[in-house]
Design a protein around this motif. Structure first.
Motif, PDB file in Angstrom:
ATOM      1  N   GLY A 232       0.814  -1.213   0.000  1.00 53.58           N
ATOM      2  CA  GLY A 232       0.000   0.000   0.000  1.00 53.58           C
ATOM      3  C   GLY A 232       0.845   1.258   0.000  1.00 53.58           C
ATOM      4  N   TYR A 233       1.957   1.237   0.740  1.00 48.62           N
ATOM      5  CA  TYR A 233       2.853   2.397   0.759  1.00 48.62           C
ATOM      6  C   TYR A 233       3.457   2.635  -0.620  1.00 48.62           C
ATOM      7  CZ  TYR A 233       6.886   5.335   1.606  1.00 48.62           C
ATOM      8  OH  TYR A 233       7.811   6.344   1.528  1.00 48.62           O
ATOM      9  N   ILE A 234       3.880   1.572  -1.283  1.00 51.92           N
ATOM     10  CA  ILE A 234       4.469   1.703  -2.622  1.00 51.92           C
ATOM     11  C   ILE A 234       3.452   2.273  -3.604  1.00 51.92           C
ATOM     12  CG2 ILE A 234       5.378   0.389  -4.571  1.00 51.92           C
ATOM     13  CD1 ILE A 234       6.757  -1.409  -2.408  1.00 51.92           C
ATOM     14  N   LYS A 235       2.202   1.804  -3.523  1.00 48.56           N
ATOM     15  CA  LYS A 235       1.150   2.341  -4.388  1.00 48.56           C
ATOM     16  C   LYS A 235       0.895   3.813  -4.075  1.00 48.56           C
ATOM     17  CE  LYS A 235      -1.154  -2.071  -5.039  1.00 48.56           C
ATOM     18  NZ  LYS A 235      -2.317  -2.893  -4.677  1.00 48.56           N
ATOM     19  N   ALA A 236       0.879   4.160  -2.791  1.00 50.56           N
ATOM     20  CA  ALA A 236       0.647   5.547  -2.406  1.00 50.56           C
ATOM     21  C   ALA A 236       1.768   6.454  -2.903  1.00 50.56           C
ATOM     22  CB  ALA A 236       0.509   5.659  -0.891  1.00 50.56           C
ATOM     23  N   VAL A 237       3.006   5.986  -2.848  1.00 57.04           N
ATOM     24  CA  VAL A 237       4.134   6.774  -3.352  1.00 57.04           C
ATOM     25  C   VAL A 237       3.991   6.990  -4.855  1.00 57.04           C
ATOM     26  CG1 VAL A 237       6.628   6.722  -3.778  1.00 57.04           C
ATOM     27  CG2 VAL A 237       5.748   6.182  -1.524  1.00 57.04           C
ATOM     28  N   SER A 238       3.508   5.974  -5.572  1.00 57.68           N
ATOM     29  CA  SER A 238       3.343   6.131  -7.021  1.00 57.68           C
ATOM     30  C   SER A 238       2.254   7.147  -7.344  1.00 57.68           C
ATOM     31  CB  SER A 238       3.042   4.783  -7.678  1.00 57.68           C
ATOM     32  OG  SER A 238       1.773   4.308  -7.307  1.00 57.68           O
ATOM     33  N   VAL A 239       1.280   7.318  -6.451  1.00 61.91           N
ATOM     34  CA  VAL A 239       0.220   8.301  -6.682  1.00 61.91           C
ATOM     35  C   VAL A 239       0.622   9.678  -6.164  1.00 61.91           C
ATOM     36  CG1 VAL A 239      -2.143   8.942  -6.058  1.00 61.91           C
ATOM     37  CG2 VAL A 239      -1.621   6.580  -6.640  1.00 61.91           C
ATOM     38  N   GLU A 240       1.125   9.731  -4.935  1.00 63.91           N
ATOM     39  CA  GLU A 240       1.449  11.007  -4.295  1.00 63.91           C
ATOM     40  C   GLU A 240       2.789  11.572  -4.755  1.00 63.91           C
ATOM     41  OE1 GLU A 240      -0.670  12.706  -2.519  1.00 63.91           O
ATOM     42  OE2 GLU A 240      -2.149  11.108  -2.492  1.00 63.91           O
ATOM     43  N   GLY A 241       3.661  10.725  -5.235  1.00 64.25           N
ATOM     44  CA  GLY A 241       4.944  11.187  -5.751  1.00 64.25           C
ATOM     45  C   GLY A 241       5.965  11.491  -4.672  1.00 64.25           C
ATOM     46  N   ALA A 242       6.877  12.382  -4.992  1.00 62.81           N
ATOM     47  CA  ALA A 242       8.016  12.682  -4.121  1.00 62.81           C
ATOM     48  C   ALA A 242       7.603  13.389  -2.836  1.00 62.81           C
ATOM     49  CB  ALA A 242       9.028  13.535  -4.872  1.00 62.81           C
ATOM     50  N   ASP A 243       6.359  13.872  -2.769  1.00 59.95           N
ATOM     51  CA  ASP A 243       5.910  14.553  -1.552  1.00 59.95           C
ATOM     52  C   ASP A 243       5.792  13.604  -0.370  1.00 59.95           C
ATOM     53  OD1 ASP A 243       5.728  16.948  -2.855  1.00 59.95           O
ATOM     54  OD2 ASP A 243       3.600  16.739  -3.307  1.00 59.95           O
ATOM     55  N   MET A 244       5.641  12.313  -0.648  1.00 59.63           N
ATOM     56  CA  MET A 244       5.438  11.335   0.422  1.00 59.63           C
ATOM     57  C   MET A 244       6.757  10.628   0.734  1.00 59.63           C
ATOM     58  SD  MET A 244       2.604   8.394   0.553  1.00 59.63           S
ATOM     59  CE  MET A 244       2.491   7.317   1.943  1.00 59.63           C
ATOM     60  N   ASP A 245       7.134  10.653   1.992  1.00 61.04           N
ATOM     61  CA  ASP A 245       8.355   9.966   2.393  1.00 61.04           C
ATOM     62  C   ASP A 245       8.105   9.203   3.694  1.00 61.04           C
ATOM     63  OD1 ASP A 245       8.170  12.096   4.149  1.00 61.04           O
ATOM     64  OD2 ASP A 245      10.285  12.590   4.058  1.00 61.04           O
ATOM     65  N   LEU A 246       8.980   8.263   4.000  1.00 60.09           N
ATOM     66  CA  LEU A 246       8.813   7.457   5.210  1.00 60.09           C
ATOM     67  C   LEU A 246       8.971   8.286   6.490  1.00 60.09           C
ATOM     68  CD1 LEU A 246      10.506   4.042   4.395  1.00 60.09           C
ATOM     69  CD2 LEU A 246       8.123   4.473   4.952  1.00 60.09           C
ATOM     70  N   GLY A 247       9.754   9.331   6.429  1.00 54.33           N
ATOM     71  CA  GLY A 247       9.897  10.201   7.590  1.00 54.33           C
ATOM     72  C   GLY A 247       8.576  10.860   7.960  1.00 54.33           C
ATOM     73  N   GLY A 248       7.829  11.274   6.952  1.00 58.72           N
ATOM     74  CA  GLY A 248       6.515  11.864   7.192  1.00 58.72           C
ATOM     75  C   GLY A 248       5.530  10.847   7.726  1.00 58.72           C
ATOM     76  N   VAL A 249       5.600   9.626   7.217  1.00 64.63           N
ATOM     77  CA  VAL A 249       4.723   8.563   7.711  1.00 64.63           C
ATOM     78  C   VAL A 249       5.027   8.279   9.180  1.00 64.63           C
ATOM     79  CG1 VAL A 249       4.067   6.139   7.424  1.00 64.63           C
ATOM     80  CG2 VAL A 249       4.423   7.561   5.410  1.00 64.63           C
ATOM     81  N   LEU A 250       6.289   8.265   9.538  1.00 67.30           N
ATOM     82  CA  LEU A 250       6.673   8.051  10.937  1.00 67.30           C
ATOM     83  C   LEU A 250       6.165   9.191  11.814  1.00 67.30           C
ATOM     84  CD1 LEU A 250       8.183   6.480  13.123  1.00 67.30           C
ATOM     85  CD2 LEU A 250      10.252   7.731  12.464  1.00 67.30           C
ATOM     86  N   GLN A 251       6.285  10.402  11.318  1.00 65.28           N
ATOM     87  CA  GLN A 251       5.799  11.559  12.068  1.00 65.28           C
ATOM     88  C   GLN A 251       4.282  11.456  12.284  1.00 65.28           C
ATOM     89  OE1 GLN A 251       6.454  15.286  10.089  1.00 65.28           O
ATOM     90  NE2 GLN A 251       6.486  16.417  12.010  1.00 65.28           N
ATOM     91  N   PHE A 252       3.544  11.063  11.246  1.00 66.95           N
ATOM     92  CA  PHE A 252       2.100  10.856  11.362  1.00 66.95           C
ATOM     93  C   PHE A 252       1.797   9.793  12.408  1.00 66.95           C
ATOM     94  CE2 PHE A 252      -0.884   7.550   9.894  1.00 66.95           C
ATOM     95  CZ  PHE A 252      -2.081   8.162  10.246  1.00 66.95           C
ATOM     96  N   ALA A 253       2.516   8.686  12.364  1.00 70.97           N
ATOM     97  CA  ALA A 253       2.270   7.582  13.298  1.00 70.97           C
ATOM     98  C   ALA A 253       2.531   8.013  14.737  1.00 70.97           C
ATOM     99  CB  ALA A 253       3.142   6.384  12.932  1.00 70.97           C
ATOM    100  N   LYS A 254       3.605   8.753  14.968  1.00 70.93           N
ATOM    101  CA  LYS A 254       3.918   9.207  16.329  1.00 70.93           C
ATOM    102  C   LYS A 254       2.864  10.172  16.847  1.00 70.93           C
ATOM    103  CE  LYS A 254       8.937   8.729  16.247  1.00 70.93           C
ATOM    104  NZ  LYS A 254      10.208   9.476  16.237  1.00 70.93           N
TER     105      LYS A 254
END
Length: 102
Positions: A19-41
């Motif tokens: 799902g993350y890989i698909k989301a990156v293909s849609v959202e592009g370079a704006d989405m990174d794992l650091g942001g996902v970690l920040q959201f999770a925290k």
């Protein structure tokens, strides 16, 4: 995935990575794992009750619109408001949320 408590079942982990890989293909370079970690925290207890479908399909778009930290904070505040301000007695949704969040 540790922060959200989603790393128990290998099939679930694979599903979330897909799902993350698909989301990156849609959202592009704006989405990174650091942001996902920040959201999770920032989501705190609310992160653990989010469905995989929400995490892979809805959250990436909302995070790009609101910002990763703001989305996590909004979800945590929503959960706290549902549990804190609504009496749990006679409120099935409040009881369910309280059980799911520990």
């Amino acid at each position: 995935m540790d922060v959200l408590g989603k790393n128990i079942d290998p099939k679930e982990v694979r599903s979330l990575f897909d799902g993350y890989i698909k989301a990156v293909s849609v959202e592009g370079a704006d989405m990174d794992l650091g942001g996902v970690l920040q959201f999770a925290k920032q989501s705190r207890a609310a992160g653990g009750i989010l469905s995989n479908r929400f995490l892979t399909m809805t959250a990436p778009g909302l995070a790009r619109d609101m910002g990763d930290a703001q989305l996590g904070t909004s979800l945590a505040s929503g959960l706290a408001q549902n549990i804190g301000h609504e009496g749990l007695e006679g409120n099935p949704a409040g009881v369910w949320l309280a059980r799911r969040s520990g």
